[in-house]
Design an enzyme around this catalytic site. Structure first.
Site, PDB file in Angstrom:
ATOM      1  N   LYS A 173      13.682 -58.784  89.010  1.00  0.00           N
ATOM      2  CA  LYS A 173      14.255 -59.996  88.426  1.00  0.00           C
ATOM      3  C   LYS A 173      13.952 -61.213  89.297  1.00  0.00           C
ATOM      4  CE  LYS A 173      18.102 -57.439  86.361  1.00  0.00           C
ATOM      5  NZ  LYS A 173      18.043 -57.395  84.902  1.00  0.00           N
ATOM      6  N   GLN A 185      21.801 -61.057  89.138  1.00  0.00           N
ATOM      7  CA  GLN A 185      21.544 -62.290  88.382  1.00  0.00           C
ATOM      8  C   GLN A 185      21.717 -63.561  89.210  1.00  0.00           C
ATOM      9  OE1 GLN A 185      20.162 -62.413  85.522  1.00  0.00           O
ATOM     10  NE2 GLN A 185      20.480 -60.351  84.730  1.00  0.00           N
ATOM     11  N   HIS A 197      28.114 -55.716  84.455  1.00  0.00           N
ATOM     12  CA  HIS A 197      27.021 -54.966  83.838  1.00  0.00           C
ATOM     13  C   HIS A 197      27.377 -53.487  84.023  1.00  0.00           C
ATOM     14  CE1 HIS A 197      22.944 -53.209  83.632  1.00  0.00           C
ATOM     15  NE2 HIS A 197      22.545 -54.322  83.056  1.00  0.00           N
ATOM     16  N   ASP A 218      27.243 -57.479  93.184  1.00  0.00           N
ATOM     17  CA  ASP A 218      26.057 -57.216  92.374  1.00  0.00           C
ATOM     18  C   ASP A 218      25.333 -58.553  92.201  1.00  0.00           C
ATOM     19  OD1 ASP A 218      24.198 -56.883  90.398  1.00  0.00           O
ATOM     20  OD2 ASP A 218      25.600 -56.169  88.870  1.00  0.00           O
ATOM     21  N   CYS A 220      24.377 -54.343  78.039  1.00  0.00           N
ATOM     22  CA  CYS A 220      24.938 -53.443  79.047  1.00  0.00           C
ATOM     23  C   CYS A 220      26.258 -53.978  79.585  1.00  0.00           C
ATOM     24  CB  CYS A 220      23.967 -53.199  80.203  1.00  0.00           C
ATOM     25  SG  CYS A 220      22.436 -52.432  79.691  1.00  0.00           S
TER      26      CYS A 220
HETATM   27  C1  LIG Z   1      24.366 -58.290  86.473  1.00  0.00           C
HETATM   28  C2  LIG Z   1      23.414 -57.132  86.496  1.00  0.00           C
HETATM   29  N1  LIG Z   1      23.670 -56.095  87.299  1.00  0.00           N
HETATM   30  C3  LIG Z   1      22.862 -55.045  87.379  1.00  0.00           C
HETATM   31  C4  LIG Z   1      21.713 -54.969  86.624  1.00  0.00           C
HETATM   32  C5  LIG Z   1      20.878 -53.745  86.711  1.00  0.00           C
HETATM   33  O1  LIG Z   1      19.608 -54.000  87.192  1.00  0.00           O
HETATM   34  P1  LIG Z   1      18.547 -52.819  87.199  1.00  0.00           P
HETATM   35  O2  LIG Z   1      18.406 -52.401  85.773  1.00  0.00           O
HETATM   36  O3  LIG Z   1      17.309 -53.453  87.726  1.00  0.00           O
HETATM   37  O4  LIG Z   1      19.080 -51.754  88.054  1.00  0.00           O
HETATM   38  C6  LIG Z   1      21.401 -56.009  85.761  1.00  0.00           C
HETATM   39  C7  LIG Z   1      20.196 -55.941  84.910  1.00  0.00           C
HETATM   40  O5  LIG Z   1      20.151 -56.372  83.785  1.00  0.00           O
HETATM   41  C8  LIG Z   1      22.273 -57.119  85.694  1.00  0.00           C
HETATM   42  O6  LIG Z   1      22.027 -58.151  84.876  1.00  0.00           O
END
Ligand SMILES: Cc1ncc(COP(=O)(O)O)c(C=O)c1O
Lengths: 411, 151
Positions: free
Chosen positions: A228, A205, A125, A202, A368
């Site tokens: 989430k 998910q 992401h 990270d 993203c």
């Molecule tokens: C794999 C992953 N990493 C990071 C994020 C970023 O999360 P946040 O927007 O809550 O910072 C997301 C959000 O869609 C994600 O799916």
């Protein structure tokens, strides 16, 4: 034997938004989850009965808020397998993105030098990609990618080829928000450590979909977002190994993060306060604790099982539509939450637009993850994502909506 | 809450422009070209114009790129509207179209001038799609503004 009945839904009643919109097929939980009543009520309860600025509290309310925050730290530490006794290694911030920025901006400069390498995967992401681009640019280091096959699988050879003596940091999504696959984090961490590098995960998910244990993963940092995992917006979590949190400098500076300040200098508080400059979202943190309790009550293993059945059913129905091109693994069991696809010849925004008219919420776009989509040879795709509070009727609605798209575009 | 209004934007005319665009090709002897991108969805469009500088006439207009049906149809409709028109007329149409998408009321005459493009009016109530409908027109604005500063 599977005894899970995805046509019945004992969970929907816990979620006021879903209960009040019975016609809505909400298939975008990977973007943000729905919140159970207990979490929404917790915010109300906080402001009505507990509200005060948490730190340095010298009176009852303030002490109570501080305790509530510490108690959420404990819940989260237990929840991700760090152990309640290590609650002070849980740092609160705004979201997973900010948590990853703490590592890339405060920790990375302490280990990265010119010519070093940071290794990430092609399926990151942007939140776990741009911070590393920036960190590498600043240090004169190189950003190296682990590539996957079209099922989203990263091979051991690929990891051995890319993680080496120059590698100082490996950072990877535990679960991909596009492909839904779970990356071999434990193996990456092993290779990283063999080469004297650090492992950052990270977990945005993975935490909502499966039991997570940072000790088993063997990582050094782990980040996720409360929103989430059924918590309110605005609360992110970073867990880090204690000695690393001790030795690295702070990210943001200001109030609440110092022990002593003179005209020209300051002494940092120990972690976690060192990384929590300014007044925290105490109500949000309190409600995040309630969300974690709720998730544990439902049970992450139970959620995972139900979602597996939902994913199998989704894959089966989608396979029957001749105009669907699946993005990611063919095997539904390889997906946690996310199912990405394209409708042949139809732009994803048209798909999501038409589905929206039918009360079906999915995501369309680059998710993203632009480098991943380019790598897969596309600009955009659609994504339906499930949580345990979905049921078979949501998937039936999606399939009906896609049939309408097919008729409208003659595919 | 089912509204169906999103589907109704996909009119026969729009679907036809999307499926069978008349102006979707690379213009070899373009005097001007400009790339437009819609960062939020990754859509890209290149607009080509051949402008007769002496008479200030847009002799030919075309586009290439990728995007949703709304952005593609809107580009095709726009190219059809501005081809053969003076640069000033194209600017006027541009003002009308962007105004419409931003939610301004149009007069009967304006609607007639925008022809099929006036069908996109209801997009003004779909914030997520406004950028799609505007992409070609904003790219046109880019070309015309650049041309003016060059003069
Ligand atoms: C794999 C992953 N990493 C990071 C994020 C970023 O999360 P946040 O927007 O809550 O910072 C997301 C959000 O869609 C994600 O799916």
């Amino acid at each position: 034997m599977s005894s899970i009945d995805i046509t019945s839904n004992p969970y929907k009643k816990d979620f006021p938004l879903l209960a009040s919109m019975p016609d809505l097929a909400f298939l975008d939980s990977a973007a943000t989850a729905q919140r159970p009543a207990c979490v929404i009520e917790a915010l109300d309860h906080f402001y009505k009965t507990m509200n005060a600025n948490p730190l340095r509290g010298l009176y009852e309310l303030s002490i109570e808020v501080t305790e509530a925050i510490d108690s959420t730290r404990k819940s989260i530490a237990r929840f991700i397998g760090a152990g309640e006794e290590n609650a002070r290694d849980i740092i609160f911030n705004r979201n997973a993105s900010e948590a990853l920025n703490i590592v890339a901006q405060a920790f990375a400069p302490t280990v990265l030098e010119e010519g070093d390498e940071v290794c990430i995967t092609i399926m990151e992401h942007h939140s776990n990609l741009i911070p590393w681009q920036q960190a590498c640019k600043k240090a004169g280091a190189k950003l190296v990618y682990l590539y996957c096959d079209k099922n989203g699988f990263i091979s051991d050879e690929e990891m051995q080829a890319k993680i080496g003596p120059k590698t100082k940091i490996v950072s990877a999504a535990h679960v991909s928000n596009v492909l839904g696959v779970t990356n071999p984090i434990a193996r990456m961490a092993q290779l990283a450590h063999e080469n004297g590098a650090y492992m950052v995960v990270d977990g945005a998910q993975s935490v909502p979909h499966m039991p997570v244990d940072v000790t088993e993963l063997g990582c050094d940092f782990f980040a996720f977002s409360g929103h989430k995992v059924f918590g309110p917006f605005g609360v992110g979590v970073l867990w880090g190994k204690h000695e690393l949190l001790e030795s690295m400098p702070p990210f943001l500076t200001g109030g609440e993060m110092i022990d002593y300040v003179s005209e020209q200098d300051a002494v940092w508080s120990p972690p976690p306060e060192k990384f929590e400059a300014g007044t925290q979202d105490a109500a949000g943190i309190y409600a995040t604790g309630v969300a974690i309790d709720y998730a544990e009550k439902v049970g992450l293993a139970a959620m995972e099982q139900r979602e597996r059945e939902l994913m199998r059913y989704l894959a089966e129905r989608m396979d029957a539509l001749k105009f669907i091109e699946v993005v990611g693994p063919a095997d539904p069991d390889a997906r946690s939450g996310a199912y990405s696809f394209n409708v042949t010849g139809v732009h994803p925004h048209d798909v999501s637009g038409i589905l929206s008219g039918e009360n079906i919420a999915i995501r369309a776009g680059h998710h993203c993850a632009q480098p991943l989509l380019l790598f897969l040879g596309m600009h955009t795709c659609c994504r339906a994502s499930v949580a345990f509070y979905n049921d078979a009727s949501d998937i039936d609605k999606l399939v009906e909506g896609l049939e309408l798209v097919g008729r409208m575009f003659n595919v | 809450m089912s509204n169906g209004s999103t589907s109704s934007i996909y009119s026969a005319a729009l679907m036809d422009h999307n499926a069978h665009p008349d102006y979707r090709y690379e213009l070899e002897d373009a005097t001007h070209s400009h790339d437009g991108i819609n960062a939020s969805c990754g859509d890209e469009l290149t607009l080509y114009l051949r402008i007769d500088d002496e008479n200030d006439i847009i002799e030919e207009a075309s586009f290439t790129g990728h995007g949703c049906a709304i952005s593609q149809a809107s580009a095709d409709m726009m190219a059809g509207l501005i081809e053969g028109e003076s640069v000033d007329e194209a600017k006027r149409l541009l003002g009308l179209f962007i105004g419409m998408i931003q939610g301004n009321e149009l007069s009967e005459d304006d609607i007639e001038d925008l022809d099929e493009a006036a069908e996109l009016q209801s997009i003004s109530r779909m914030p997520a799609r406004v950028k799609c409908a505007e992409l070609a027109w904003r790219t046109l604005n880019g070309i015309l503004t650049e041309r003016e500063t060059e003069k």
